[in-house]
Design a protein around this motif. Structure first.
Motif, short mmCIF file in Angstrom:
data_model
loop_
_atom_site.label_atom_id
_atom_site.label_comp_id
_atom_site.label_asym_id
_atom_site.label_seq_id
_atom_site.Cartn_x
_atom_site.Cartn_y
_atom_site.Cartn_z
N LYS A 381 0.84 -1.20 0.00
CA LYS A 381 0.00 0.00 0.00
C LYS A 381 0.87 1.25 0.00
CE LYS A 381 -3.84 2.04 2.68
NZ LYS A 381 -5.00 1.54 1.95
N ASN A 382 0.50 2.22 -0.82
CA ASN A 382 1.20 3.50 -0.89
C ASN A 382 0.14 4.60 -0.92
OD1 ASN A 382 3.00 5.57 -1.26
ND2 ASN A 382 4.09 4.60 -2.98
N LYS A 383 0.13 5.46 0.09
CA LYS A 383 -0.93 6.46 0.23
C LYS A 383 -0.33 7.83 0.54
CE LYS A 383 -4.85 7.64 3.26
NZ LYS A 383 -5.58 7.24 4.49
N TRP A 384 -0.86 8.85 -0.13
CA TRP A 384 -0.46 10.24 0.11
C TRP A 384 -1.70 11.03 0.51
CZ3 TRP A 384 4.69 11.77 -0.74
CH2 TRP A 384 5.50 10.81 -1.36
N SER A 385 -1.55 11.90 1.52
CA SER A 385 -2.68 12.72 1.96
C SER A 385 -2.20 14.13 2.25
CB SER A 385 -3.35 12.11 3.19
OG SER A 385 -2.41 11.91 4.23
N LYS A 386 -3.12 15.10 2.10
CA LYS A 386 -2.75 16.51 2.29
C LYS A 386 -3.96 17.31 2.75
CE LYS A 386 -1.11 20.63 -0.20
NZ LYS A 386 -0.13 21.02 0.83
N PHE A 396 -4.83 10.14 -1.93
CA PHE A 396 -4.85 9.23 -3.07
C PHE A 396 -3.78 8.17 -2.85
CE2 PHE A 396 -2.11 12.82 -4.07
CZ PHE A 396 -0.93 12.21 -4.51
N GLY A 397 -3.90 7.04 -3.54
CA GLY A 397 -2.93 5.98 -3.33
C GLY A 397 -3.08 4.84 -4.31
N GLY A 428 -6.18 1.75 -7.82
CA GLY A 428 -5.86 3.13 -7.53
C GLY A 428 -7.08 3.81 -6.95
N TYR A 429 -6.88 4.73 -6.03
CA TYR A 429 -8.02 5.35 -5.37
C TYR A 429 -7.70 6.79 -4.99
CZ TYR A 429 -5.22 4.10 -1.28
OH TYR A 429 -4.19 3.97 -0.38
N GLY A 430 -8.74 7.56 -4.79
CA GLY A 430 -8.59 8.93 -4.34
C GLY A 430 -9.88 9.41 -3.70
N GLU A 431 -9.78 10.33 -2.74
CA GLU A 431 -10.96 10.83 -2.05
C GLU A 431 -10.67 12.23 -1.51
OE1 GLU A 431 -13.37 7.94 0.17
OE2 GLU A 431 -13.17 9.26 1.89
N LEU A 432 -11.68 13.07 -1.55
CA LEU A 432 -11.54 14.43 -1.04
C LEU A 432 -12.64 14.74 -0.04
CD1 LEU A 432 -13.86 16.50 -2.44
CD2 LEU A 432 -12.46 16.05 -4.44
N GLY A 445 -15.20 10.06 -3.49
CA GLY A 445 -14.03 9.28 -3.88
C GLY A 445 -14.33 8.33 -5.01
N MET A 446 -13.27 7.74 -5.53
CA MET A 446 -13.37 6.79 -6.63
C MET A 446 -12.28 5.75 -6.47
SD MET A 446 -14.91 5.97 -9.53
CE MET A 446 -15.67 7.47 -10.16
N ARG A 447 -12.63 4.49 -6.72
CA ARG A 447 -11.64 3.40 -6.68
C ARG A 447 -11.68 2.66 -8.02
NH1 ARG A 447 -8.83 0.81 -2.63
NH2 ARG A 447 -8.13 -1.32 -3.12
N TYR A 448 -10.51 2.44 -8.60
CA TYR A 448 -10.39 1.72 -9.87
C TYR A 448 -9.62 0.44 -9.61
CZ TYR A 448 -8.67 0.48 -14.52
OH TYR A 448 -8.36 -0.19 -15.68
N THR A 449 -10.16 -0.69 -10.04
CA THR A 449 -9.55 -2.00 -9.80
C THR A 449 -9.34 -2.73 -11.11
OG1 THR A 449 -10.64 -2.17 -7.65
CG2 THR A 449 -9.76 -4.20 -8.58
N LEU A 450 -8.17 -3.36 -11.26
CA LEU A 450 -7.84 -4.19 -12.42
C LEU A 450 -7.44 -5.56 -11.89
CD1 LEU A 450 -7.27 -4.43 -15.51
CD2 LEU A 450 -4.91 -3.73 -14.99
#
Length: 720
Positions: A381-386, A396-397, A428-432, A445-450
């Motif tokens: 898992k790799n996540k960045w927040s601000k 997002f991450g 990949g995901y992101g949320e505000l 938010g949105m999550r994309y899965t492959l």
């Protein structure tokens, strides 16, 4: 296995350092507004740690901390600007902190529909101490969560179910990292337990639906357990109980601590004293060990956890399909490690990196039929927040998941070919979070899965909250969720499409100092549920995903810690109307694992005169449906309602020596969770059946706990 040896080597190397322990320091004071009136419910905490408290109804706070030298104290309250204060520990006097009202700030916590924030967080539902001291839980996180609305635990297998979803629809995480094997072993309707001690965790995020875009691959719910990065003081814990022995030691050097614990459990003494419904050949036995390394500074926090558990259980039990007793034996070895690193960066950026890896080797034997399997899980898992400003923040991450499952069956000299599956998943995901109006808050938010089959999908998530006043919030949440089929199906047909669920939840929340009320209405619709022909999945039958269903319901939760001195209690009730067409069901029915009505009362009372805490839990569950093939119609019968009363008592001989006694199902009721019917008729033309019941009417635990540390107030009350 070499990774376990490497981890143990590093842990022992850290233990070689000399120990350094600091006595806890008291941080106390008063939080007021500009008119010098106390602010109730303000969060006061030390940045980068879990040390903190919430102000009482008059604005006062007090908590202890092992921090020393310079600290950054953070103070937040709904409707006020946050305040940061650099302090020098120890403090010379009580603090007086003034907060300024601001109509343009996003509160640290806005209650969202479908989410329980549990632990050292605002609007907490349960703390870790709540979980372990709840009568009937026996220190099991999963058993304690069933006292919350929306959650049921299947008595015949001990697994968590949320709002009409089966146990596989809930995923468990530690620090945002998925745990592939969160339960202990089981066999033939023996209930499992959660694999982890609740006291490893300082916070719990339990979602009953519409959870964040940060998580995926779960149709109903996620349970996210959060460990504390704060190093612990040096101490030694010893415990002796009727079920086994445990020992643990924590050493500390500066900002780094290393904890090593060992545990042995055997149910053999219990099965000898109390009558059982089955014939044990080897009562449940577990030997386990764990190691935790914690390190923190002003700019980072590191937490590494590793555990190993060996388990074994064997018994003879009547099997309706065989018409006789069948001997069953299950043995497993489980290895799990979890590492999480947080880095605090300039300009309000935060970076979280996590790695989780698990390996399970299990062998099940039924008469001469032997079924060994191996499971390997990996999550990166790799996540960045601000936080951009007081009205806008986002994260997002990226996620990567790997899972390999391998199984074969041996029957005498005959062995089937190996079968199983390998999954590679990327997401990949992101949320505000944005304050769109003074009292309106939006999380989107949105999550994309492959997945391995190169099939991809988008899962949007959104929550809109309205702050009625400082104590009341209304919110509406919506989300789309996907989940791959279970292991029992994937091992035979790994290329099936993913299952799908839509969540819609409307919530009202009232939160005051010491009191909380939650009301939720929810709707959940299913699509692409797995279906097959016979009751149990096997390699000979075909599978499809044309199943569907819907669940509607109401959840009510009330908690009061303030009205009566030394008493805390909560009441929960859930109505769950589920209709699902899945597995081998003839059409959409109420699943046999779902009770339409269930509720519980939990109460705990501290008696200072005898240095004791007593607890009581009473849970009532409506009857569950089942299909009787000897009658006309389909799923036409219901089991009797179940009423379970449990009690416990903790007595402090001295602050560091405790006796703990717990009894589940005090009244000795004999609940029936359902019936198993034979596949074929007997000579009289009747389908024989077998009731699914507990192996014993009640469970009794007696233990002695002793803590040795420089701080003479340290004890294991939190571990009970």
């Amino acid at each position: 296995m070499r990774y376990l040896f490497i981890f143990i080597y590093l842990s022992l190397a850290l233990l070689a350092y000399s120990q350094e322990s600091t006595s806890p320091q008291i941080v106390q004071g008063f939080v007021q507004n500009t008119e010098k009136a106390g602010i109730a419910g303000a969060n006061v905490f030390i940045d980068g740690s879990y040390d903190g408290a919430t102000t009482d109804r008059n604005g006062h706070f007090s908590f202890s901390s092992s921090q020393k030298d310079s600290i950054l104290l953070q103070v937040t309250a709904m409707g006020f600007l946050a305040k940061s204060i650099w302090l020098q520990i120890p403090l010379s006097e009580s603090l007086i902190i003034t907060l300024i009202e601001d109509q343009h700030i996003i509160p640290e916590v806005v209650v969202k529909a479908g989410e329980f924030r549990i632990g050292n967080q605002a609007n907490a539902a349960l703390s870790a101490l709540d979980i372990v001291s709840t009568a009937g839980s026996m220190g099991n996180i999963i058993a304690a969560l069933q006292t919350l609305p929306g959650a049921q635990v299947a008595g015949e297998n001990g697994r968590l179910m949320v709002r009409g979803g089966d146990p596989h629809e809930t995923q468990t995480y530690i620090n945002g990292i998925r745990v592939g094997q969160p339960y202990t072993i089981s066999g033939n309707n023996l209930p499992v337990r959660g694999r982890f001690s609740p006291m490893l965790f300082q916070g719990t995020n339990f979602s009953t639906g519409a959870y964040s875009a940060e998580f995926g691959n779960a149709l109903s719910s996620i349970l996210n357990l959060k460990t504390s990065p704060e190093p612990e003081d040096a101490k030694t814990d010893l415990s002796v109980s009727a079920l086994g022995l445990a020992a643990g030691h924590t050493s500390r050097k500066g900002k780094t601590s290393v904890s090593i614990n060992t545990n042995y459990i055997s149910l053999k003494p219990f099965t000898k004293v109390f009558s059982q419904n089955i014939d044990w050949t080897h009562p449940y036995e577990q030997w386990s060990g764990e190691a935790v390394v914690r390190q923190r500074s002003e700019k980072h926090a590191l937490n590494v956890y590793a555990s190993f558990a060996g388990e074994r259980v064997g018994f003879r039990d009547y099997q309706v399909d065989f018409g006789r007793d069948v001997e069953i034996h299950v043995q497993s070895n489980n290895l799990y490690t979890n590492a999480s690193y947080t880095r605090y960066l300039p300009n309000n950026w935060k970076w979280d990196l996590g790695l989780g890896a698990g390996y399970m080797q299990r062998t099940s034997t039924v008469d001469t039929l032997q079924i060994p399997n191996k499971t390997t899980d990996l999550h990166i898992k790799n996540k960045w927040s601000k936080s951009v400003n007081n009205t806008f923040r986002y994260f997002f991450g990226l996620d990567y998941f790997f899972q390999n499952y391998l199984e074969k069956v041996s029957f005498g000299s005959f062995t089937t070919p190996k079968y199983g599956f390998t999954n590679h998943l990327a997401a990949g995901y992101g949320e505000l979070s944005y304050r769109i109006f003074p009292k309106w808050y939006l999380d989107a938010g949105m999550r994309y899965t492959l997945n391995t089959q190169a099939v991809s999908f988008f899962d949007p998530r959104a929550a809109l909250s309205f702050q009625l006043d400082k104590q009341q919030t209304a919110s509406l949440s919506y989300g789309i969720f996907h989940q791959q089929p279970t292991e029992e199906v994937q091992k035979f047909q790994p290329d099936l499409p993913w299952q799908k669920a839509n969540h819609l939840i409307l919530q009202y929340s009232y939160a005051a100092v010491g009191k909380q009320l939650r009301l939720e209405l929810f709707h959940k619709s299913y699509a692409q549920l797995v279906r097959f022909e016979r009751a149990d999945p096997n390699i000979a039958q075909a599978y499809n995903t044309d199943g569907n269903g819907s669940v509607n319901g109401l959840d009510v939760f009330w908690r009061d810690n303030l009205s009566i001195r030394n008493l805390q209690y909560w009441i929960s009730y859930s109505w769950t109307h589920a209709r699902k067409w899945e597995r081998d069901y003839a059409f959409a029915v109420q699943p046999p694992y779902v009770a339409e009505h269930y509720g519980s009362l939990v109460a705990k009372y501290w008696i200072s005169s005898i240095r004791s805490q007593v607890g009581i839990t009473n849970a009532i569950t409506a009857g569950r449906p089942y299909h009787d093939p000897n009658q006309t119609g389909y799923v036409q019968e219901f089991t009797k309602p179940i009423n379970t009363l449990s009690i416990n008592w903790s007595y402090l001989i001295t602050p560091q020596k405790i006796i703990h006694i717990a009894v589940s199902n005090v009244l000795g009721n004999e609940p029936i969770y359902g019936y198993q019917y034979a596949q074929n008729r007997n000579t009289a033309g009747i389908f024989d059946r077998q009731a699914m019941m507990p192996t014993a009417k009640r469970f009794v635990f007696v233990g002695f706990f002793w803590t040795i540390s420089r701080n003479k107030k340290d004890n294991q009350l939190d571990n009970l």
